[in-house]
Design a protein around this motif. Structure first.
Motif, PDB file in Angstrom:
ATOM      1  N   ILE A  47       0.862  -1.174   0.000  1.00 46.90           N
ATOM      2  CA  ILE A  47       0.000   0.000   0.000  1.00 46.90           C
ATOM      3  C   ILE A  47       0.898   1.222   0.000  1.00 46.90           C
ATOM      4  O   ILE A  47       1.561   1.521   0.994  1.00 46.90           O
ATOM      5  CB  ILE A  47      -0.938   0.024   1.223  1.00 46.90           C
ATOM      6  CG1 ILE A  47      -1.752  -1.271   1.286  1.00 46.90           C
ATOM      7  CG2 ILE A  47      -1.853   1.233   1.182  1.00 46.90           C
ATOM      8  CD1 ILE A  47      -2.703  -1.346   2.451  1.00 46.90           C
ATOM      9  N   ILE A  84      -1.923   4.658   7.654  1.00 42.49           N
ATOM     10  CA  ILE A  84      -2.906   3.701   8.164  1.00 42.49           C
ATOM     11  C   ILE A  84      -2.513   3.302   9.578  1.00 42.49           C
ATOM     12  O   ILE A  84      -1.423   2.786   9.812  1.00 42.49           O
ATOM     13  CB  ILE A  84      -2.994   2.463   7.254  1.00 42.49           C
ATOM     14  CG1 ILE A  84      -3.477   2.878   5.863  1.00 42.49           C
ATOM     15  CG2 ILE A  84      -3.917   1.434   7.858  1.00 42.49           C
ATOM     16  CD1 ILE A  84      -3.514   1.750   4.864  1.00 42.49           C
ATOM     17  N   GLN A 117      -6.621   0.229  12.312  1.00 39.96           N
ATOM     18  CA  GLN A 117      -7.124  -0.186  11.008  1.00 39.96           C
ATOM     19  C   GLN A 117      -6.460  -1.483  10.553  1.00 39.96           C
ATOM     20  O   GLN A 117      -7.108  -2.362   9.994  1.00 39.96           O
ATOM     21  CB  GLN A 117      -6.842   0.911   9.984  1.00 39.96           C
ATOM     22  CG  GLN A 117      -8.100   1.596   9.499  1.00 39.96           C
ATOM     23  CD  GLN A 117      -7.767   2.714   8.550  1.00 39.96           C
ATOM     24  OE1 GLN A 117      -6.939   3.577   8.857  1.00 39.96           O
ATOM     25  NE2 GLN A 117      -8.385   2.700   7.388  1.00 39.96           N
ATOM     26  N   TYR A 154      -7.953  -5.110   9.477  1.00 42.12           N
ATOM     27  CA  TYR A 154      -7.641  -5.933   8.303  1.00 42.12           C
ATOM     28  C   TYR A 154      -7.264  -7.353   8.729  1.00 42.12           C
ATOM     29  O   TYR A 154      -7.607  -8.322   8.054  1.00 42.12           O
ATOM     30  CB  TYR A 154      -6.482  -5.319   7.505  1.00 42.12           C
ATOM     31  CG  TYR A 154      -6.781  -3.967   6.899  1.00 42.12           C
ATOM     32  CD1 TYR A 154      -8.091  -3.613   6.552  1.00 42.12           C
ATOM     33  CD2 TYR A 154      -5.767  -3.030   6.660  1.00 42.12           C
ATOM     34  CE1 TYR A 154      -8.367  -2.381   5.999  1.00 42.12           C
ATOM     35  CE2 TYR A 154      -6.041  -1.799   6.102  1.00 42.12           C
ATOM     36  CZ  TYR A 154      -7.339  -1.471   5.774  1.00 42.12           C
ATOM     37  OH  TYR A 154      -7.611  -0.246   5.223  1.00 42.12           O
ATOM     38  N   ARG A 180      -7.699  -6.877  -0.809  1.00 41.14           N
ATOM     39  CA  ARG A 180      -7.413  -5.782  -1.740  1.00 41.14           C
ATOM     40  C   ARG A 180      -8.688  -4.998  -2.064  1.00 41.14           C
ATOM     41  O   ARG A 180      -8.703  -3.755  -2.040  1.00 41.14           O
ATOM     42  CB  ARG A 180      -6.805  -6.363  -3.023  1.00 41.14           C
ATOM     43  CG  ARG A 180      -6.562  -5.366  -4.124  1.00 41.14           C
ATOM     44  CD  ARG A 180      -5.901  -6.015  -5.341  1.00 41.14           C
ATOM     45  NE  ARG A 180      -5.724  -5.037  -6.395  1.00 41.14           N
ATOM     46  CZ  ARG A 180      -6.589  -4.848  -7.393  1.00 41.14           C
ATOM     47  NH1 ARG A 180      -7.673  -5.613  -7.485  1.00 41.14           N
ATOM     48  NH2 ARG A 180      -6.372  -3.912  -8.299  1.00 41.14           N
ATOM     49  N   ILE A 226      -9.843  -3.050   1.085  1.00 37.17           N
ATOM     50  CA  ILE A 226      -9.047  -1.851   1.321  1.00 37.17           C
ATOM     51  C   ILE A 226      -9.371  -0.778   0.288  1.00 37.17           C
ATOM     52  O   ILE A 226      -9.491   0.410   0.617  1.00 37.17           O
ATOM     53  CB  ILE A 226      -7.537  -2.198   1.307  1.00 37.17           C
ATOM     54  CG1 ILE A 226      -7.200  -3.040   2.542  1.00 37.17           C
ATOM     55  CG2 ILE A 226      -6.678  -0.934   1.262  1.00 37.17           C
ATOM     56  CD1 ILE A 226      -5.768  -3.556   2.582  1.00 37.17           C
ATOM     57  N   LYS A 248     -12.579   0.806   1.393  1.00 35.14           N
ATOM     58  CA  LYS A 248     -12.366   1.632   2.580  1.00 35.14           C
ATOM     59  C   LYS A 248     -11.628   2.917   2.249  1.00 35.14           C
ATOM     60  O   LYS A 248     -11.874   3.966   2.841  1.00 35.14           O
ATOM     61  CB  LYS A 248     -11.575   0.835   3.628  1.00 35.14           C
ATOM     62  CG  LYS A 248     -12.410  -0.208   4.366  1.00 35.14           C
ATOM     63  CD  LYS A 248     -12.680   0.231   5.811  1.00 35.14           C
ATOM     64  CE  LYS A 248     -13.750  -0.601   6.495  1.00 35.14           C
ATOM     65  NZ  LYS A 248     -13.303  -1.966   6.774  1.00 35.14           N
ATOM     66  N   ARG A 249     -10.653   2.834   1.334  1.00 38.89           N
ATOM     67  CA  ARG A 249      -9.828   4.002   1.039  1.00 38.89           C
ATOM     68  C   ARG A 249     -10.334   4.772  -0.186  1.00 38.89           C
ATOM     69  O   ARG A 249      -9.632   5.655  -0.701  1.00 38.89           O
ATOM     70  CB  ARG A 249      -8.371   3.576   0.813  1.00 38.89           C
ATOM     71  CG  ARG A 249      -7.815   2.687   1.927  1.00 38.89           C
ATOM     72  CD  ARG A 249      -6.309   2.657   1.868  1.00 38.89           C
ATOM     73  NE  ARG A 249      -5.735   3.778   2.569  1.00 38.89           N
ATOM     74  CZ  ARG A 249      -4.566   4.340   2.271  1.00 38.89           C
ATOM     75  NH1 ARG A 249      -3.866   3.885   1.255  1.00 38.89           N
ATOM     76  NH2 ARG A 249      -4.104   5.350   2.972  1.00 38.89           N
TER      77      ARG A 249
END
Length: 594
Positions: free
Chosen positions: A331, A337, A341, A345, A413, A416, A419-420
């Motif tokens: 990432i 992060i 968080q 994950y 993947r 994330i 989420k992002r």
RNA sequence: GGGGUCGUAGCUCAGUUUGGUUAGAGCACCUGCCUGUCACGCAGGGGGUCGCGAGUUCGAGUCUCGUCGACCCCGCCA
């Protein structure tokens, strides 16, 4: 009931119609009662028109009747088209420059107050909308989707017809097949204890049509699979089913790319670049952890098995020793992060079945990690190098069997990315956001842990790669199939293969799948027989029509592009299917509920 | 089969953390006023099995257990 036929629709009146005496039939959308004059938006599927009841310009009978009008009443009105007074035009409406001054009104039907607003998007929950689907379908957004779907049917039929494909209908009541999805069964009244199945796809029929010499076949066809549902999976769904004689993969790709290009051009006026890029199944798994990778964002995976195989970290070394894989996800700028968080994950991975998630931060030229003393700085550096990490990156590592390691990371993947906010807002009409991809070179078989046997990854009629045929006898798990999927933004929108056309090879594949000679003959004997009478080489593909419609309309679920969809528990909330049936019906079918 | 989110007026939601007066708001609906609005406006009014069922408690929308339903995900979907 007699009423005046409409002379125009609610979407077509313009200043050019001023002075005409016209008639509209449609629904009351919204009423604005100003005490004297009454403004009403009238709606049909073509648009909205403002009609006006002015007590000085219509009879008192008409005016009094008009005051009874409410949302969703069905009316027939007649009157003169007039230009709106200066300054009262509505530029939001195509018909906003005119009014229809009504002199005659007939209420064709009254309506209860609808449970939710048709004209206003108020986020009514899907449960209510599905129960009152006939009202939901009046909404502009749903009407647009079904109109678009109609255009898709037209373009599809034109395209395939122009390319010499002929549309043939295949049976909906067919023989149950042992492989693949659970069948929907239909009991036979005439034949005690026997059942038809609804087709999971018309697979065998279209291959038989090739044997029959039809050469190029297509069909827009309903298919049925009794499996659990998802946003992109309904128990009954529509495919564009295609089969070609004397094909190779390139011909199939070309025809499919032509179809997608035509659909986007003629339905959405969007030019999509073709040919589409290609990626092997192996690469898709190792780079994206999925056989349907979403290429709209990066977050790539790296196989670091080689790097860690002799590392002092026993979890890695032992896993590699028994044939497993270790892989990482990078990432970029992931240092922001927080620990919380990352722990989230880790939980996510554990729920998928992974042992956990190992992580490290690249800080300067060091890797910082709670696992550092086990993995060692030296090996962390090797991993980071393999992954091309730079200062500020976050490294996430997983370990397990090859398929699990990459699948877990692939699922993470996507999580994330959501989420992002790395996934662009759904814009099915923006060609820069259309990431088409052919995924190729699928394995012939995958091992089913539950049944302890090989199952066909695509279906049992798929041909192995010619260069891999020898693996069938030695190591069937290494054999690659002549199968291909078309992926768009992480969605599988078409899948197919070059088929087996030799009776002998087909029998061999059946036996590898654990389908004995006896069973093969019973279930697929007609096909094996057909192949003995000059079956041409053939292959094809099937498009997920609903998924394409979903993506092209920018919808989040295929339910939005299906007129009468079912819930995730396969219920139809409007008509309450499935339902119990009379004892008499069961008796006729020789069936008892236990 | 498993994990998660949600369920309060016709609709959208607040209230649930920390149990306590008669459960609120906006929209919709009904009544009245209003002749150029287009999310019309103004005034008033009606409307609730807090999904359902048990339990804890002096007292439950709020806490506990169960159950039903919708949605998302894993398994499953050749």
């Amino acid at each position: 009931m007699s009423f005046k036929q409409r002379t125009h629709t609610c979407g077509e009146l313009r200043t050019s119609h001023i002075g005409n005496y016209i008639t509209l039939n449609g629904w009351i959308d919204r009423v604005r009662d100003l005490g004297g004059v009454l403004f009403i938006d009238m709606r049909d599927r073509y648009g909205k028109t403002q009609i006006v009841f002015n007590p000085q310009k219509c009879s008192s009978e008409v005016y009094e009747l008009a005051k009874e009008l409410r949302s969703e009443f069905v009316v027939s009105v007649s009157g003169n088209v007039e230009k709106r007074p200066e300054g009262t035009e509505n530029s939001d409406l195509p018909t906003g420059e005119i009014d229809v001054i009504i002199s005659s009104l007939e209420i064709l039907n009254r309506s209860l107050t609808p449970p939710f607003s048709i004209s206003e998007e108020d986020g009514t929950n899907e449960e209510t909308r599905l129960k009152y689907r006939y009202l939901d379908l009046r909404r502009d957004a749903v009407q647009k989707n079904l109109l678009m779907r109609h255009k898709m049917y037209q373009v599809t039929r034109n395209y395939f017809s122009e390319n010499n494909f002929i549309e043939v209908e295949t049976p909906v009541l067919m023989k149950s097949t042992p492989e693949g999805a659970r069948d929907y069964l239909v009991p036979s009244r005439v034949h005690h204890g026997k059942f038809y199945a609804l087709p999971q796809s018309p697979q065998t029929y279209k291959q038989i049509l090739m044997v029959a010499g039809f050469d190029r076949y297509f069909q827009i066809v309903k298919c049925f699979r009794d499996e659990d549902l998802r946003a992109d999976r309904q128990p009954e769904f529509t495919q564009i089913d295609v089969e070609i004689s004397f094909p190779d993969e390139e011909l199939v790709y070309k025809i499919v790319e032509g179809c997608m290009t035509r659909l986007y051009k003629e339905v959405l006026n969007v030019e999509i670049p073709s040919p589409f890029p290609r990626m092997s199944y192996h690469d898709a798994m190792e780079k994206y952890g999925s056989d349907k990778p979403d290429l709209r964002f990066d977050l790539q995976l790296t196989n670091v098995t080689d790097v860690v195989k002799d590392s002092p970290f026993r979890l890695f070394a032992e896993n590699v020793a028994k044939g497993g894989a270790v892989a990482g996800m990078k990432i970029s700028n992931g240092n922001e992060i927080g620990r919380n968080q990352i722990d989230g994950y880790t939980d996510f991975m554990k729920k998928l079945g992974a042992g956990g998630l190992i992580w490290g931060r690249v800080v300067g030229d060091k890797i910082e990690s709670p696992t550092e003393k086990h993995i060692t700085q030296e090996y962390f550096q090797k991993i980071a190098k393999k992954m091309n990490c730079v200062d500020g990156d976050l490294i996430l590592l997983a370990s397990g069997s090859w398929i699990n390691t990459f699948s877990w990371l692939g699922t993470l993947r996507l999580e994330i990315a959501r989420k992002r906010n790395l996934i662009p807002a759904s814009a099915g009409w923006d060609e820069t956001q259309m990431k088409f991809l052919w995924v190729t070179e699928f394995p012939m078989f995958e091992f089913n842990e539950e049944e302890k046997r090989f199952v066909a990854m695509h279906h049992p009629f798929t041909s192995p790669s010619m260069e891999d045929v020898h693996f069938l006898d030695s190591e069937p798990n290494k054999a690659r199939a002549r199968a291909y999927d078309l992926v768009l933004n992480g969605n599988e929108i078409a899948g197919g293969s070059i088929r087996i056309h030799s009776s002998e090879l087909q029998s061999k594949v059946f036996s590898l799948l654990g389908i004995g000679e006896e069973e093969a003959k019973r279930k697929f004997g007609f096909m094996l027989d057909a192949f003995k009478y000059g079956a041409p080489p053939h292959g094809g593909i099937a498009f997920g029509f609903d998924r394409i419609a979903m993506l092209m309309s920018g919808s989040k679920s295929i339910r939005d592009v299906i007129a009468f969809p079912k819930t995730t528990s396969a219920m139809s909330l409007m008509d309450e299917a499935p339902s119990e049936v009379d004892e008499k019906q069961l008796k006729e079918l020789h069936i008892r509920v236990i």
